[in-house]
Design an enzyme around this catalytic site. Structure first.
Site: not given
Ligand code: ADP
Ligand code: MG
Length: 383
Positions: A33, A35, A67, A125, A128, A160, A172
């Protein structure tokens, strides 16, 4: 969500039929983590939880993005006008991939997209990356780009980093594009050399629980960038290209030469964490997955005490799971909330989950969500 349901939902939003359906998973990282932005090692598995997308290539350069998890609107953008930092909200993750592909010279145009993801968002998890990578693999197929999983993952990471503006490492996205079912991905983030290691916990009577605290602390964004720049500063002061270049034997002398405790503890975490990845790889290669347990718990202590990215909720899960008989546990993902993984004997799984639920109730926290992680297939076309 079946392929037919996804097709129907696409038709309801966009009219007509999609050209195909693709999926890209979320992940849990077994160990390694913070890393990946230090040129180090990571060891993720892909989850069965995935972003799925029905996608149709357009002849113009409009992006029409929808979405099932967003608020119902179709977000409409023009590929040619995409600029980093200009698209708000969730759609920037998808649009960023089209931008990154085009910026790299690939002839990608407009698309109609309907997304549906069961990767919990903000739970550590990697929802994004799942979203980015499903768009990347769909474009790769629809425009016949011939890009491999590593190239697609790196383009998704660039989306990203640059388009969304999150300075994450490559784990990721590469986990989402490169992981294989039943395997953990041992990745050297400097050389991008990947080894697929069989991980058969069930054969050893074990399972990996994911315990999602459903907590996301707000300080996360700035804190991540701060950790990253601290690591870069420490490497620079030590005369290294990256903290990856410091091996455990050289750690005590390096720590003495650093000017403050903050830089010392960041350095200590990264160096010991890379060593833990190598120990975990050894455990998998020798068919001794139970040996992962203490490695996970040591990794958590390092994230909690040196890297300072755990929180009361994840610390409580780890302590409670271990006290209830887990072989080991640690927070996974960037930190400040999110999920914990716990390695448990099958026969102890219910007891561990119940103990964590009881501890959360006693502390007045929202009940955590618990599921068993199975190593699933990376990004792919479904139909
Ligand atoms: P993680 O990647 O750990 O889940 P992040 O903050 O990096 O957290 O990403 C989360 C963001 O990704 C959400 O706030 C949203 O903007 C976007 N996201 C993820 N899945 C979806 C989805 N199914 N539909 C729309 N946006 C999504
Ligand atoms: Mg993320």
């Amino acid at each position: 969500m079946t392929d037919n349901q996804l097709t129907d939902a696409f038709t309801a939003v966009h009219g007509g039929a999609p050209d195909g359906i693709w999926a890209a998973p979320g992940r849990v990282n077994l160990i390694g983590e913070h890393t990946d932005y230090n040129d180090g090692f990571v060891l993720p598995i892909a989850l069965p939880h995935a972003a799925r997308a029905a996608v149709r290539r357009r002849e113009d350069d409009l992006l029409r993005l929808h979405s099932a998890q967003a608020d119902g609107e179709v977000v409409e953008l023009t590929a040619d006008e995409l600029r980093p930092g200009t698209v708000p909200g969730w759609a920037r993750y998808a649009a960023g991939v089209v931008w990154a592909l085009r910026d790299a010279g690939h002839p990608v145009g407009g698309v109609d997209v309907h997304l549906d993801s069961d990767v919990p968002t903000g739970a550590g998890l990697s929802s994004s990356a799942a979203l980015e990578c499903v768009v990347a693999v769909a474009c790769n197929d629809l425009w016949d780009l011939g890009l491999g999983p590593v190239e697609l993952g790196l383009l998704a990471q660039r989306a990203e980093n640059v388009f969304v503006g999150v300075p994450c490492g490559a784990m990721d996205q590469l986990a989402s594009t490169c992981c294989e079912a039943g395997r953990a991905l041992f990745l050297d983030t400097r050389t991008l050399t990947a080894r697929q290691l069989p991980v058969d916990l069930a054969a050893a009577g074990l399972r990996l629980l994911v315990i999602d605290t459903q907590v996301k602390h707000d300080l996360a964004d700035g804190a991540y960038a701060e950790r990253r720049s601290g690591c870069e500063k420490a490497a620079e002061l030590l005369g290294l290209a990256a903290l990856r270049d410091l091996d455990p034997a050289g750690l005590p002398a390096a720590l003495e030469s650093l000017p403050d405790e903050g830089l010392r503890s960041l350095t200590r975490h990264v160096v010991t964490e890379n060593a833990r990845v190598e120990a975990a790889v050894e455990a998998l290669l020798t068919g001794d997955p139970a040996a992962l347990g203490p490695i996970l718990t040591a990794g958590h202590a390092s994230l909690r005490d040196d890297f300072l990215v755990s929180c009361a909720e994840t610390d409580l899960v780890v302590a409670t799971a271990n006290a209830a008989g887990a072989l080991g546990a640690r927070m996974t993902g960037g930190g400040f909330g999110g999920s914990v993984i716990a390695l448990v004997a099958d026969t102890d799984a219910d007891r561990v989950a119940e103990a964590v639920a009881a501890a959360f109730a006693a502390a007045g926290y929202t009940a955590p969500r618990v599921f068993t992680a199975l190593a699933a297939q990376g990004a792919r076309r479904l139909a």
